[in-house]
Design an enzyme around this catalytic site. Structure first.
Site, mmCIF file in Angstrom:
data_model
loop_
_atom_site.group_PDB
_atom_site.id
_atom_site.type_symbol
_atom_site.label_atom_id
_atom_site.label_comp_id
_atom_site.label_asym_id
_atom_site.label_seq_id
_atom_site.Cartn_x
_atom_site.Cartn_y
_atom_site.Cartn_z
ATOM 1 N N ASN A 139 42.839 38.266 41.702
ATOM 2 C CA ASN A 139 41.656 37.547 41.265
ATOM 3 C C ASN A 139 41.049 36.760 42.431
ATOM 4 O OD1 ASN A 139 40.064 36.581 38.904
ATOM 5 N ND2 ASN A 139 40.820 34.593 39.584
ATOM 6 N N SER A 172 46.658 36.476 41.687
ATOM 7 C CA SER A 172 45.467 35.681 41.964
ATOM 8 C C SER A 172 45.523 35.156 43.380
ATOM 9 C CB SER A 172 45.368 34.512 40.979
ATOM 10 O OG SER A 172 45.332 34.994 39.652
#
Ligand SMILES: *[C@@H]1O[C@H](CO)[C@@H](O)[C@H](O)[C@H]1NC(C)=O
Ligand SMILES: *[C@@H]1O[C@H](CO)[C@@H](O)[C@H](O)[C@H]1NC(C)=O
Ligand SMILES: *[C@@H]1O[C@H](CO)[C@@H](O)[C@H](O)[C@H]1NC(C)=O
Ligand SMILES: *[C@@H]1O[C@H](CO)[C@@H](O)[C@H](O)[C@H]1NC(C)=O
Length: 355
Positions: A139, A172
């Site tokens: 992410n 992420s």
């Protein structure tokens, strides 16, 4: 004398790439199927010999958590992200430049289900409606603490996969968004994030015995990567979700009459209550702020642990329990009997439901 190519030696050193070690890896995200981070990791996994498939949102879908929203039109009403496919294209389809990269015009969790119940059964029968591993991301921006377990589309897509018995890792990073066609080379922040993610994922793969699942049934991993300026891997730290973790506050702007969110400071107690797992581990929020890669292990099981608090809470319905419930066949013995009958549920690796 047999000569080995350098790539062969490298992949041999990583313990990968003999085709028997190659996994079927399904990827998703919430930033959209044109994400530079997503496609850099995809390239690394393919180069390592894995069979990799992306099914990701046609548009940016951040902050959608695990919500499942289907497209209400069979064709895109707008061009996809970065106009990779034009308006009028089917709402589910392939990137014209790479048949292994699919988009769907829905939320991240919806994309996971469309992958499992439409794309795989129709186009990849050898996958048998499932994958050896699901990866989301990396992410753009970290997903730290338990609050994002419900808020992040990266985690939401991963939850959807774990709920379908596929080991899932949410990844992420800290770099800003970049379309895949603007990633300039291995030193680009998206490439560095993907490389760090690849290193962590590869460790999970190479340390899983052949023919054994990468994670136990119902388990997931939340990996967060700090800002990177070079390819040196930051310290990798075993972390937990709680500890210095954030939740939101609503910030009112009297000029506009609108609300926006901010992190609460100091951190709220509720989001940091620690009951499960090893409470001596440092919180992932704290570790990533210090420049480490946080690796937190979670399970689908939200149930509270067995302790005096839980007992006290159950105690408050004690007067009701045993009146209707026992009669309805929920005595401990009946529950055990039912669990035994549903034993097949525990074998894991469900196939798809088919189309
Ligand atoms: C919608 O997509 C289908 C293919 O799935 C295509 O045959 C049809 O022409 C498209 N419709 C429009 C209005 O673009
Ligand atoms: C991609 O890079 C080009 C050239 O630097 C730039 O003009 C463009 O805005 C970038 N695209 C996006 C979506 O960031
Ligand atoms: C790589 O980046 C880290 C973190 O920014 C920094 O501490 C380290 O000195 C860098 N190493 C090199 C060789 O530049
Ligand atoms: C409120 O919104 C206005 C208009 O966008 C902006 O100029 C101002 O800085 C905002 N105030 C605060 C306290 O954020």
């Amino acid at each position: 004398m047999r000569l080995f190519s350098l790539p062969t030696l490298l992949t041999a050193a990583l313990g990968l790439a003999s085709s028997s070690d190659a996994l079927k890896i399904l990827m998703g995200n919430d930033d959209g199927f044109g994400s530079g981070n997503l496609r850099e990791l995809y390239k690394l996994l393919k180069a390592a010999g894995h069979e990799v498939l992306i099914v990701a949102p046609a548009q940016q879908q951040s902050g959608k958590g695990g919500t499942v929203i289907w497209s209400t039109t069979a064709n895109l009403t707008l061009p996809s992200q970065y106009s990779i496919v034009p308006a009028g294209s089917p709402s589910v389809g392939r990137d014209p430049s790479d048949p292994s990269i699919w988009y769907y015009d829905g939320t991240p969790a919806a994309c996971t289900f469309v992958a499992l119940d439409y794309v795989l059964p129709l186009y990849y029968p050898s996958w048998h409606g499932t994958a050896d591993l699901f990866l989301a991301g990396p992410n753009y921006g970290t997903n730290l603490g338990a609050f994002v377990m419900g808020l992040s589309g990266t985690v939401g897509a991963t939850f959807a996969a774990i709920s379908r018995s596929i080991p899932g890792i949410a990844l992420s990073a800290s770099n800003p968004s970049v379309p895949y066609f603007n990633v300039t080379g291995p030193g680009h922040p998206a490439a560095l994030a993907a490389h760090a993610a690849f290193t962590v994922v590869t460790s999970f793969i190479t340390n899983s015995p052949k023919d054994q699942a990468i994670l136990p049934l119902g388990y997931g991993v939340n990996v967060n990567i700090p800002p990177l300026t070079n390819s040196t891997l930051p310290p990798v730290v075993k972390t937990r979700l709680t500890g210095n973790a954030n939740t939101d506050i609503a910030v009112y702007n009297a000029t506009t009459g609108l609300f926006d969110w901010d992190n609460i400071s100091p951190p709220a107690a509720g989001i940091n209550a620690a009951y499960n797992g090893d409470t001596s581990l440092p919180g992932e929020t704290w570790v990533v702020a210090g420049g480490g890669i946080g690796v937190s292990v979670f399970t689908m099981d939200f149930s509270a642990p067995e302790n005096e608090y839980t007992e006290a809470v159950y105690g408050k319905v004690e007067g009701l329990v045993g009146k209707g419930a026992k009669g309805a066949g929920y005595s401990k013995r009946m529950v055990e009997e039912r669990m035994r009958k549903r034993g097949v549920m525990l074998s894991g690796r469900d196939g798809g439901v088919g189309v």
